[in-house]
Motif scaffolding. Structure first.
Motif, PDB file in Angstrom:
ATOM      1  N   GLY A  16       0.818  -1.210   0.000  1.00 15.78           N
ATOM      2  CA  GLY A  16       0.000   0.000   0.000  1.00 15.78           C
ATOM      3  C   GLY A  16       0.849   1.256   0.000  1.00 15.78           C
ATOM      4  O   GLY A  16       0.526   2.244  -0.663  1.00 15.78           O
ATOM      5  N   GLU A  17       1.963   1.229   0.718  1.00 16.96           N
ATOM      6  CA  GLU A  17       2.890   2.366   0.750  1.00 16.96           C
ATOM      7  C   GLU A  17       3.495   2.616  -0.625  1.00 16.96           C
ATOM      8  O   GLU A  17       3.592   3.754  -1.078  1.00 16.96           O
ATOM      9  N   ARG A  18       3.910   1.533  -1.293  1.00 11.83           N
ATOM     10  CA  ARG A  18       4.477   1.678  -2.639  1.00 11.83           C
ATOM     11  C   ARG A  18       3.444   2.268  -3.598  1.00 11.83           C
ATOM     12  O   ARG A  18       3.737   3.165  -4.384  1.00 11.83           O
ATOM     13  N   LEU A  19       2.231   1.745  -3.514  1.00  8.97           N
ATOM     14  CA  LEU A  19       1.161   2.253  -4.369  1.00  8.97           C
ATOM     15  C   LEU A  19       0.854   3.707  -4.028  1.00  8.97           C
ATOM     16  O   LEU A  19       0.657   4.529  -4.931  1.00  8.97           O
ATOM     17  N   ALA A  20       0.835   4.049  -2.763  1.00 10.93           N
ATOM     18  CA  ALA A  20       0.547   5.421  -2.342  1.00 10.93           C
ATOM     19  C   ALA A  20       1.568   6.401  -2.914  1.00 10.93           C
ATOM     20  O   ALA A  20       1.204   7.493  -3.353  1.00 10.93           O
ATOM     21  N   ARG A  21       2.843   6.009  -2.925  1.00 12.62           N
ATOM     22  CA  ARG A  21       3.874   6.890  -3.496  1.00 12.62           C
ATOM     23  C   ARG A  21       3.611   7.135  -4.984  1.00 12.62           C
ATOM     24  O   ARG A  21       3.738   8.251  -5.477  1.00 12.62           O
ATOM     25  N   ARG A  22       3.226   6.088  -5.676  1.00 12.63           N
ATOM     26  CA  ARG A  22       2.904   6.241  -7.103  1.00 12.63           C
ATOM     27  C   ARG A  22       1.690   7.130  -7.301  1.00 12.63           C
ATOM     28  O   ARG A  22       1.673   7.979  -8.189  1.00 12.63           O
ATOM     29  N   LEU A  23       0.657   6.907  -6.493  1.00  9.75           N
ATOM     30  CA  LEU A  23      -0.555   7.718  -6.618  1.00  9.75           C
ATOM     31  C   LEU A  23      -0.283   9.180  -6.305  1.00  9.75           C
ATOM     32  O   LEU A  23      -0.822  10.071  -6.957  1.00  9.75           O
ATOM     33  N   ALA A  24       0.555   9.432  -5.300  1.00  9.73           N
ATOM     34  CA  ALA A  24       0.885  10.817  -4.949  1.00  9.73           C
ATOM     35  C   ALA A  24       1.568  11.515  -6.114  1.00  9.73           C
ATOM     36  O   ALA A  24       1.303  12.693  -6.378  1.00  9.73           O
ATOM     37  N   GLN A  25       2.416  10.794  -6.834  1.00  5.04           N
ATOM     38  CA  GLN A  25       3.090  11.389  -7.992  1.00  5.04           C
ATOM     39  C   GLN A  25       2.095  11.691  -9.106  1.00  5.04           C
ATOM     40  O   GLN A  25       2.195  12.713  -9.777  1.00  5.04           O
ATOM     41  N   VAL A  26       1.138  10.810  -9.311  1.00  7.55           N
ATOM     42  CA  VAL A  26       0.189  10.948 -10.412  1.00  7.55           C
ATOM     43  C   VAL A  26      -0.950  11.908 -10.075  1.00  7.55           C
ATOM     44  O   VAL A  26      -1.370  12.694 -10.922  1.00  7.55           O
ATOM     45  N   LEU A  27      -1.425  11.853  -8.852  1.00  8.69           N
ATOM     46  CA  LEU A  27      -2.645  12.579  -8.489  1.00  8.69           C
ATOM     47  C   LEU A  27      -2.419  13.840  -7.674  1.00  8.69           C
ATOM     48  O   LEU A  27      -3.292  14.692  -7.626  1.00  8.69           O
ATOM     49  N   GLY A  28      -1.287  13.923  -6.976  1.00  8.32           N
ATOM     50  CA  GLY A  28      -1.163  14.962  -5.965  1.00  8.32           C
ATOM     51  C   GLY A  28      -0.156  16.037  -6.254  1.00  8.32           C
ATOM     52  O   GLY A  28       0.547  16.017  -7.248  1.00  8.32           O
ATOM     53  N   GLY A  29      -0.129  16.964  -5.338  1.00  2.88           N
ATOM     54  CA  GLY A  29       0.810  18.055  -5.436  1.00  2.88           C
ATOM     55  C   GLY A  29       1.286  18.486  -4.072  1.00  2.88           C
ATOM     56  O   GLY A  29       2.469  18.506  -3.797  1.00  2.88           O
ATOM     57  N   GLY A  30       0.354  18.815  -3.199  1.00  2.32           N
ATOM     58  CA  GLY A  30       0.703  19.329  -1.884  1.00  2.32           C
ATOM     59  C   GLY A  30       0.742  18.267  -0.812  1.00  2.32           C
ATOM     60  O   GLY A  30       0.496  17.086  -1.057  1.00  2.32           O
ATOM     61  N   GLU A  31       1.040  18.710   0.398  1.00  2.00           N
ATOM     62  CA  GLU A  31       1.157  17.797   1.536  1.00  2.00           C
ATOM     63  C   GLU A  31      -0.162  17.094   1.826  1.00  2.00           C
ATOM     64  O   GLU A  31      -0.189  15.907   2.140  1.00  2.00           O
ATOM     65  N   ALA A  32      -1.276  17.809   1.734  1.00  2.00           N
ATOM     66  CA  ALA A  32      -2.588  17.197   1.964  1.00  2.00           C
ATOM     67  C   ALA A  32      -2.860  16.120   0.919  1.00  2.00           C
ATOM     68  O   ALA A  32      -3.451  15.084   1.224  1.00  2.00           O
ATOM     69  N   ASP A  33      -2.402  16.352  -0.318  1.00  2.70           N
ATOM     70  CA  ASP A  33      -2.584  15.360  -1.374  1.00  2.70           C
ATOM     71  C   ASP A  33      -1.793  14.093  -1.084  1.00  2.70           C
ATOM     72  O   ASP A  33      -2.253  12.994  -1.369  1.00  2.70           O
ATOM     73  N   VAL A  34      -0.608  14.243  -0.524  1.00  3.76           N
ATOM     74  CA  VAL A  34       0.214  13.078  -0.184  1.00  3.76           C
ATOM     75  C   VAL A  34      -0.497  12.245   0.881  1.00  3.76           C
ATOM     76  O   VAL A  34      -0.553  11.020   0.784  1.00  3.76           O
ATOM     77  N   ARG A  35      -1.068  12.913   1.878  1.00 11.28           N
ATOM     78  CA  ARG A  35      -1.810  12.174   2.921  1.00 11.28           C
ATOM     79  C   ARG A  35      -3.007  11.448   2.327  1.00 11.28           C
ATOM     80  O   ARG A  35      -3.279  10.306   2.666  1.00 11.28           O
ATOM     81  N   ARG A  36      -3.736  12.100   1.431  1.00  9.78           N
ATOM     82  CA  ARG A  36      -4.912  11.470   0.820  1.00  9.78           C
ATOM     83  C   ARG A  36      -4.492  10.323  -0.085  1.00  9.78           C
ATOM     84  O   ARG A  36      -5.116   9.271  -0.090  1.00  9.78           O
ATOM     85  N   ALA A  37      -3.428  10.506  -0.867  1.00  9.34           N
ATOM     86  CA  ALA A  37      -2.924   9.430  -1.722  1.00  9.34           C
ATOM     87  C   ALA A  37      -2.473   8.247  -0.868  1.00  9.34           C
ATOM     88  O   ALA A  37      -2.658   7.086  -1.253  1.00  9.34           O
ATOM     89  N   HIS A  38      -1.899   8.529   0.292  1.00 11.08           N
ATOM     90  CA  HIS A  38      -1.483   7.479   1.221  1.00 11.08           C
ATOM     91  C   HIS A  38      -2.694   6.668   1.673  1.00 11.08           C
ATOM     92  O   HIS A  38      -2.677   5.437   1.654  1.00 11.08           O
ATOM     93  N   LEU A  39      -3.748   7.354   2.046  1.00  8.59           N
ATOM     94  CA  LEU A  39      -4.982   6.688   2.460  1.00  8.59           C
ATOM     95  C   LEU A  39      -5.546   5.835   1.326  1.00  8.59           C
ATOM     96  O   LEU A  39      -5.921   4.676   1.533  1.00  8.59           O
ATOM     97  N   LEU A  40      -5.594   6.394   0.119  1.00  9.48           N
ATOM     98  CA  LEU A  40      -6.129   5.654  -1.026  1.00  9.48           C
ATOM     99  C   LEU A  40      -5.259   4.453  -1.376  1.00  9.48           C
ATOM    100  O   LEU A  40      -5.777   3.365  -1.644  1.00  9.48           O
ATOM    101  N   GLY A  41      -3.940   4.612  -1.370  1.00  5.02           N
ATOM    102  CA  GLY A  41      -3.034   3.511  -1.700  1.00  5.02           C
ATOM    103  C   GLY A  41      -3.153   2.354  -0.725  1.00  5.02           C
ATOM    104  O   GLY A  41      -3.262   1.195  -1.129  1.00  5.02           O
ATOM    105  N   LEU A  42      -3.145   2.670   0.554  1.00  8.99           N
ATOM    106  CA  LEU A  42      -3.279   1.615   1.566  1.00  8.99           C
ATOM    107  C   LEU A  42      -4.644   0.931   1.452  1.00  8.99           C
ATOM    108  O   LEU A  42      -4.747  -0.299   1.548  1.00  8.99           O
ATOM    109  N   SER A  43      -5.681   1.719   1.234  1.00  5.91           N
ATOM    110  CA  SER A  43      -7.029   1.160   1.133  1.00  5.91           C
ATOM    111  C   SER A  43      -7.177   0.272  -0.094  1.00  5.91           C
ATOM    112  O   SER A  43      -7.783  -0.800  -0.020  1.00  5.91           O
TER     113      SER A  43
END
Length: 156
Positions: A16-43
Motif C-alpha cells: 500500500g505504501e508503494r502504491l501510495a507513493r505512485r498515486l501521490a506522484q500521479v494525483l497529488g501536489g501538496g502535503e494534503a494530497d500526499v496524505r490522501r494518496a497514502h490513504l487511497l493507496g493503503l485502502s
C-alpha cells in the motif's frame, strides 16, 4: 517462508505504501494530497487483496477443488498471494504488485476510469474519498483484472 517481520499485515502495508507513493506522484501536489494518496493507496491494496483471498477459497471450494490462499513474502520481501492444495502443495503464486498494476494501470498510467475515481477522491471529505474508493474498486477495469487473476490462480 514467512519471516517474523513479514506478517500479512506488514506485507500489505508495504504494498500500500508503494502504491501510495505512485498515486501521490500521479494525483497529488501538496502535503494534503500526499496524505490522501497514502490513504487511497493503503485502502486499495488492503481491499483488493482482502477481496481476492477469500474469493479464491470460495470459488475453488464450489468448483470441487478447494484451495487455501494466503499472503507470503518473496525473496525480496514483497507480498505474494499463494494458493496451496489441502495437502499443502503449492499451486500458484501472484505478486501483489502485479495484481495492483493490472487492476489500476495501463502501461505506466492509471486506467482512465480509475484515474477519474481516484482524482475525485483526492478532494473533499473523507466520506467523499471513501465513496470514490468504493467506485474505483467496483469499476470495470478493476473487476476485470481481478477476474483474470482469479482465473489464472485457479488454473495454476
Amino acid at each position: 517462508m514467512l519471516l517474523p517481520d513479514h506478517d500479512p499485515q506488514s506485507l500489505l502495508h508495504a504494498e500500500g505504501e508503494r502504491l501510495a507513493r505512485r498515486l501521490a506522484q500521479v494525483l497529488g501536489g501538496g502535503e494534503a494530497d500526499v496524505r490522501r494518496a497514502h490513504l487511497l493507496g493503503l485502502s486499495l491494496a488492503t481491499n483488493l487483496v482482502g477481496a481476492l483471498l477469500p474469493t479464491i477459497e470460495q470459488v475453488s471450494r464450489h468448483a470441487g477443488r478447494p484451495l487455501h490462499a494466503h499472503l507470503v513474502a518473496d525473496e525480496r520481501g514483497r507480498a505474494i498471494v499463494e494458493t496451496v492444495t489441502p495437502d499443502g502443495a503449492l499451486r500458484a503464486r501472484l505478486p501483489v504488485d502485479d495484481l495492483l498494476e493490472e487492476a489500476l494501470f495501463v502501461g505506466q498510467r492509471l486506467h482512465p476510469a480509475v484515474f477519474g475515481h481516484l482524482a475525485g477522491g483526492m478532494t473533499g471529505s473523507e466520506h467523499h474519498a471513501a465513496r470514490a474508493l468504493a467506485a474505483c474498486l467496483k469499476s470495470a477495469p478493476v473487476l476485470d483484472a481481478l477476474r483474470r487473476q482469479l482465473t489464472a490462480l485457479l488454473k495454476g
